[in-house]
Write a protein that holds these residues in place. Structure first.
Motif, PDB file in Angstrom:
ATOM      1  N   VAL A 178       0.837  -1.205   0.000  1.00  0.00           N
ATOM      2  CA  VAL A 178       0.000   0.000   0.000  1.00  0.00           C
ATOM      3  C   VAL A 178       0.868   1.249   0.000  1.00  0.00           C
ATOM      4  O   VAL A 178       0.596   2.220  -0.715  1.00  0.00           O
ATOM      5  N   LYS A 179       1.941   1.232   0.777  1.00  0.00           N
ATOM      6  CA  LYS A 179       2.837   2.391   0.856  1.00  0.00           C
ATOM      7  C   LYS A 179       3.458   2.694  -0.500  1.00  0.00           C
ATOM      8  O   LYS A 179       3.586   3.861  -0.884  1.00  0.00           O
ATOM      9  N   ARG A 180       3.844   1.647  -1.231  1.00  0.00           N
ATOM     10  CA  ARG A 180       4.484   1.862  -2.529  1.00  0.00           C
ATOM     11  C   ARG A 180       3.496   2.301  -3.607  1.00  0.00           C
ATOM     12  O   ARG A 180       3.904   2.684  -4.699  1.00  0.00           O
ATOM     13  N   ALA A 181       2.204   2.232  -3.308  1.00  0.00           N
ATOM     14  CA  ALA A 181       1.188   2.702  -4.248  1.00  0.00           C
ATOM     15  C   ALA A 181       0.758   4.130  -3.948  1.00  0.00           C
ATOM     16  O   ALA A 181      -0.195   4.633  -4.545  1.00  0.00           O
ATOM     17  N   ALA A 182       1.457   4.798  -3.028  1.00  0.00           N
ATOM     18  CA  ALA A 182       1.111   6.181  -2.677  1.00  0.00           C
ATOM     19  C   ALA A 182       1.254   7.093  -3.891  1.00  0.00           C
ATOM     20  O   ALA A 182       2.082   6.858  -4.767  1.00  0.00           O
ATOM     21  N   VAL A 183       0.431   8.140  -3.926  1.00  0.00           N
ATOM     22  CA  VAL A 183       0.486   9.078  -5.049  1.00  0.00           C
ATOM     23  C   VAL A 183       0.782  10.507  -4.616  1.00  0.00           C
ATOM     24  O   VAL A 183       1.081  11.365  -5.456  1.00  0.00           O
ATOM     25  N   ASP A 184       0.736  10.799  -3.338  1.00  0.00           N
ATOM     26  CA  ASP A 184       0.931  12.179  -2.874  1.00  0.00           C
ATOM     27  C   ASP A 184       1.783  12.228  -1.613  1.00  0.00           C
ATOM     28  O   ASP A 184       1.261  12.321  -0.510  1.00  0.00           O
ATOM     29  N   PRO A 185       3.122  12.180  -1.761  1.00  0.00           N
ATOM     30  CA  PRO A 185       3.854  12.009  -3.029  1.00  0.00           C
ATOM     31  C   PRO A 185       4.057  10.529  -3.314  1.00  0.00           C
ATOM     32  O   PRO A 185       3.856   9.690  -2.428  1.00  0.00           O
ATOM     33  N   PRO A 186       4.496  10.182  -4.529  1.00  0.00           N
ATOM     34  CA  PRO A 186       4.811   8.779  -4.816  1.00  0.00           C
ATOM     35  C   PRO A 186       5.979   8.292  -3.961  1.00  0.00           C
ATOM     36  O   PRO A 186       6.791   9.078  -3.481  1.00  0.00           O
ATOM     37  N   ALA A 187       6.038   6.983  -3.781  1.00  0.00           N
ATOM     38  CA  ALA A 187       7.102   6.380  -2.982  1.00  0.00           C
ATOM     39  C   ALA A 187       8.421   6.387  -3.742  1.00  0.00           C
ATOM     40  O   ALA A 187       8.464   6.568  -4.962  1.00  0.00           O
ATOM     41  N   ASP A 188       9.506   6.171  -2.993  1.00  0.00           N
ATOM     42  CA  ASP A 188      10.835   6.082  -3.599  1.00  0.00           C
ATOM     43  C   ASP A 188      10.930   4.885  -4.542  1.00  0.00           C
ATOM     44  O   ASP A 188      11.643   4.921  -5.534  1.00  0.00           O
ATOM     45  N   THR A 189      10.203   3.813  -4.206  1.00  0.00           N
ATOM     46  CA  THR A 189      10.147   2.629  -5.072  1.00  0.00           C
ATOM     47  C   THR A 189       8.684   2.388  -5.453  1.00  0.00           C
ATOM     48  O   THR A 189       8.028   1.494  -4.909  1.00  0.00           O
ATOM     49  N   PRO A 190       8.145   3.191  -6.362  1.00  0.00           N
ATOM     50  CA  PRO A 190       6.716   3.083  -6.679  1.00  0.00           C
ATOM     51  C   PRO A 190       6.353   1.733  -7.286  1.00  0.00           C
ATOM     52  O   PRO A 190       7.096   1.186  -8.103  1.00  0.00           O
ATOM     53  N   ASN A 191       5.213   1.211  -6.853  1.00  0.00           N
ATOM     54  CA  ASN A 191       4.677  -0.026  -7.422  1.00  0.00           C
ATOM     55  C   ASN A 191       3.167   0.051  -7.320  1.00  0.00           C
ATOM     56  O   ASN A 191       2.602  -0.058  -6.225  1.00  0.00           O
ATOM     57  N   PHE A 192       2.530   0.246  -8.471  1.00  0.00           N
ATOM     58  CA  PHE A 192       1.092   0.512  -8.496  1.00  0.00           C
ATOM     59  C   PHE A 192       0.258  -0.696  -8.908  1.00  0.00           C
ATOM     60  O   PHE A 192      -0.921  -0.546  -9.214  1.00  0.00           O
ATOM     61  N   GLN A 193       0.836  -1.884  -8.896  1.00  0.00           N
ATOM     62  CA  GLN A 193       0.091  -3.035  -9.399  1.00  0.00           C
ATOM     63  C   GLN A 193      -1.192  -3.276  -8.616  1.00  0.00           C
ATOM     64  O   GLN A 193      -2.263  -3.425  -9.194  1.00  0.00           O
ATOM     65  N   ALA A 194      -1.094  -3.345  -7.287  1.00  0.00           N
ATOM     66  CA  ALA A 194      -2.278  -3.645  -6.474  1.00  0.00           C
ATOM     67  C   ALA A 194      -3.345  -2.574  -6.676  1.00  0.00           C
ATOM     68  O   ALA A 194      -4.526  -2.887  -6.878  1.00  0.00           O
TER      69      ALA A 194
END
Length: 864
Positions: free
Chosen positions: A649-665
């Motif tokens: 959930v943390k890596r799917a953040a958008v405001d701001p995006p995470a350092d290692t973004p992962n939006f699959q879920a």
């Protein structure tokens, strides 16, 4: 101290033209003075001490001594090079060949033999030791403090010292600041033509990226140049040595390792094969390379050089001469021999024939004067600073004075000087050459702190920067984006852009992951076929596809890994197999391509629940679902390490995006909720290799492989007062359970309807919030003294916050939808050229561990 103004050549010539002999510290300076002679001169006029003593152009005596010592002794080549360097340097500083023997820490058998052998060699240093200038000549010495002890030993008792500097200071020109090294070189080449090349010099650090960029750009522009690439820089010389070294590497050599060699040999192998082992690839020209490597230890250096030259269709006679001079041309090729050859080529400058025409390329640390009307200084960073020799025979202060004196003269070379620099690289300030800190009175830490002219690009909306010509072309609009593309784009838009332009090789982890996915898909469709199949045969199917990437030594471990992975997938699907009949929202094709197990067994794949492709232009999303397990649960197979739900959930953040973004879920659940609105949904990640060690010890648990992330079709504020939230508290820590059993659901629901849970997820901020104070006070009043209400309330806040951190709520996916819409609009603006694809993503500097095309990113560019 300020930069001292150097005397111009005409002024210096006027001061020295009446002398019989003028001694100067460097050869270009001598040549410049000699060109101003207005009458014939018998013998030398302006000359360096070494040229005067030797009577000819100076030879590289360190290389000469090295060749002689390795020919006459059996000492290790590195030891010889080390000893030769020390002996010559000490001789230069102390004035005697045997001075090194006074420093016990640097004396060994090799050093003593080097001294003995050099005593018989006709080196320039020996000629300096024996030479003395005729006392009857009138002698002027320009910059005598720039001469070494050995060079000063030739001077007569009486001579006149000529200071190359005036009493005035030098008003240095402004620094021209560019975004990147490429922009600097582009600006440079745009100002030079073949007609004016003879009037231009470029000063740079020969070991920097500027060197290769300038050489390539001038060559592409058909502008002649000299003074740049040396013997070891010749592409064929480098390729030949690389081929020799890789020939002894064994079966681990990949096509990618050989790519520079293949390029020079004209062998075109698709980039798909880059990460595959050389011996596993069948492509035109590869057979020759394999045979060359296989026969290396049966041939001599001269033989293999001839074979390479024949294949490349060139002559390498100069390299052959060097092999003969080293005495190894007829030696059989060995791994140690190749290492010695490579060390020699990297250590010594091999003489090359040059045509002295065109732009003069000058190394910033080897020259103090450049005699060209126009001189460009490129980079001017800390790499321009010399590293003073840390030897007891070197007076570091005296050496520093020489360096800084030479630097001041170099800055003023030419009638017109241009300083072209970068202010940042990779997001970090560029440190100017350290001599500036001693010479400039300004307080500065980077070039932009000084007087500069800014050439960095700015958006057209700001009214400055480079104008772009509009291009009237039709461009397709990107309507949908996958989770992997979104991850890449958010991390670095420019990396995303180049990933669309540049072909990438097949990669082991992708091939391996696809094989496991193929097996899982096949098992869902044909469990009976797999049940009767030999597991070893299934593993063989996988090994055949990954064979190009692994060696024979890797096979036993891979075989065990694949067997365990297959068995874990079977165990999961046997226990948690698909229960869904919902198929109409998905496309009827898988979109993955041929399934290798289906091809092996000759069975079709026809389940509507496996590997289902989706694409929704209204949401801007597309992807592929591994398995629709139930009407409200998706499954995704993962071969990597397990992640916690909170991390996903943390890596799917958008405001701001995470350092290692992962939006699959987030992406899959956003699409799925459009199909099944107003329902709680789940996506489970099955990490089938997570328990591989536990399987070996017999302690594996399937639950340890699973991470499930839930979506609730309501807001978090609605959730905290719900029966589900209350039940979560009753299932929590002891104090929390006791407190809220006593408090009761009705009181809890009423209380939460009056309070607003803070936006923050930080534990300390939650505990210090007004909400926590009011919540704890109300719970304390509403419970008996038998419970620890304060501790129970604190545990309740933590439990509710934990749910928020590992769960998607309605507002989270709403924000994700808006985020995707913004990124697609932004992406399409950049695709049509309205703005650039920046290096930095929405969260700032990219995570470079996730960059595949780093060599194409011009780090340090402004994204403004």
């Amino acid at each position: 101290m300020p930069i001292r103004r150097a005397k111009d050549l005409d002024t210096l010539y006027t001061e020295v033209d009446d002398y019989d002999l003028v001694i100067v510290p460097d050869a270009p300076f001598a040549s410049a003075l000699n060109r101003r002679l207005d009458s014939p001169q018998f013998g030398s006029f302006a000359i360096t001490p070494r040229r005067l003593a030797a009577g000819r152009r100076e030879r590289a005596e360190d290389r000469l001594a090295f060749l002689e010592v390795v020919d006459r002794t059996d000492h290790d080549w590195q030891a010889v090079a080390y000893a030769v360097g020390n002996v010559i340097q000490c001789w230069e500083q102390q004035g005697r060949l045997d001075a090194i023997l006074e420093y016990d820490a640097y004396v060994d058998t090799t050093t003593r033999e080097v001294v003995d052998i050099m005593a018989d060699l006709r080196t320039t240093s020996k000629q300096l030791t024996e030479y003395t200038v005729d006392d009857e000549q009138s002698v002027a010495v320009v910059g005598s403090d720039q001469l070494t002890t050995l060079e000063r030993s030739i001077l007569p008792d009486e001579f006149d010292r000529i200071d190359p500097f005036t009493a005035e200071s030098f008003d240095y020109p402004e620094f021209h600041v560019f975004e990147s090294a490429t922009d600097i070189v582009t600006a440079l080449v745009d100002t030079i033509t073949a007609a004016d090349a003879e009037h231009v010099a470029v000063v740079l650090d020969s070991g920097s990226e500027y060197s290769s960029l300038v050489e390539s750009a001038l060559e592409a522009a058909d502008v002649p140049f000299y003074g740049g690439p040396g013997f070891v820089d010749d592409p064929h010389h480098r390729a030949f040595v690389r081929l020799l070294r890789l020939g002894f590497r064994g079966p681990e050599t990949t096509v990618g390792d050989l790519r520079p060699v293949l390029s020079q040999l004209g062998i075109d192998v698709p980039i798909d094969h880059n990460e595959k082992r050389l011996e596993s690839v069948d492509a035109d020209g590869i057979d020759w390379v394999r045979e060359f490597c296989a026969s290396l230890d049966e041939r001599t250096f001269a033989d293999v050089l001839g074979a390479y030259a024949t294949k490349a269709g060139i002559e390498l006679s100069r390299f052959d001469d060097e092999l003969r001079e080293l005495g190894i041309g007829d030696n059989r090729v060995t791994s140690d021999g190749v290492d010695r050859l490579a060390y020699y080529l990297q250590t010594y400058d091999i003489p090359v024939d040059r045509t002295n025409e065109g732009v003069l390329l000058v190394d910033a640390k080897s020259s103090a004067y450049v005699d060209r009307p126009v001189v460009f200084h490129l980079g001017m960073g800390k790499d321009w600073t010399h590293s003073a020799p840390k030897r007891p025979w070197v007076d570091s202060q005296t050496q520093f004075e020489r360096y800084i004196g030479n630097f001041q003269r170099l800055l003023q070379s030419g009638d017109d000087q241009y300083y072209l620099v970068q202010d940042t690289v990779g997001g970090e300030p560029v440190t100017p050459c350290l001599y500036f800190s001693d010479l400039l009175e300004d307080d500065f830490g980077r070039f932009s702190d000084l007087e500069t002219v800014d050439h960095r690009r700015r958006p057209r909306s700001g009214g400055s920067g480079f104008d772009r010509e509009p291009i009237d072309v039709n461009r397709e609009t990107v309507e949908t984006i996958s989770q992997s593309s979104l991850n890449s784009y958010v991390n670095s838009p420019r990396e995303y852009f180049f990933s669309r332009l540049v072909d990438s090789p097949d990669r082991e982890r992708f091939v391996e992951g696809t094989l496991f996915h193929d097996f899982a898909e096949f098992y869902v469709n044909h469990p009976d076929v797999v049940a009767t199949a030999d597991r070893s045969d299934l593993v063989d199917v996988m090994l055949e596809d990954v064979d190009p990437f692994i060696t024979a030594a890797d096979e036993p471990l891979r075989r065990r890994k694949y067997r365990i992975g297959l068995e874990t997938i079977v165990a999961y699907l046997d226990e948690y197999g698909p229960e869904s009949d919902e198929t109409d929202f998905l496309t009827p094709t898988t979109g993955r391509g041929e399934n290798c197990f289906a091809a092996y067994f000759g069975e079709p794949i026809d389940s509507p629940l496996t590997e289902r492709w989706f694409e929704d232009e209204s949401l801007g999303l597309k992807g592929k679902i591994d398995l629709v397990r139930t009407p409200d649960q998706l499954l995704d197979y993962k071969s990597g390490s397990k992640k916690r739900a909170a991390t996903i959930v943390k890596r799917a953040a958008v405001d701001p995006p995470a350092d290692t973004p992962n939006f699959q879920a987030a992406l899959y659940l956003t699409y799925y909720r459009a199909i099944r609105p107003d329902e709680p949904l789940e996506i489970t990640f099955f990490h089938f290799l997570e328990t591989i060690d536990d399987v070996i010890t017999g302690e594996a648990e399937l639950d340890e492989t699973l991470t499930t992330v839930t979506y609730y079709p309501f807001t978090f504020d609605e959730y905290v007062g719900s029966r589900d939230a209350y039940e979560t508290l009753l299932d929590g820590y002891n104090d929390c359970q006791e407190t809220f059993e006593d408090f009761g659901y009705s009181a809890y629901s009423d209380l939460m309807s009056q309070l607003t849970f803070p936006d923050t997820t930080e534990k300390a901020a939650l505990r210090a919030s007004e909400f926590a104070e009011e919540f704890t006070a109300a719970v304390d009043v509403g419970t008996s003294e038998d419970v620890d209400a304060e501790k129970g309330a604190d545990q309740a806040i933590r439990a509710l916050n934990g749910v928020r951190k590992r769960t998607f709520f309605c507002e989270d996916l709403d924000a994700f939808e808006a985020f995707v819409e913004e990124r697609l609009e932004e992406l399409n603006r950049r695709r049509v050229g309205e703005e650039r694809f920046p290096v930095d993503g929405p969260a700032g500097e990219p995570n470079y561990r996730r960059i595949d095309n780093r060599d194409l990113l011009l780090e340090g560019e402004s994204d403004d």
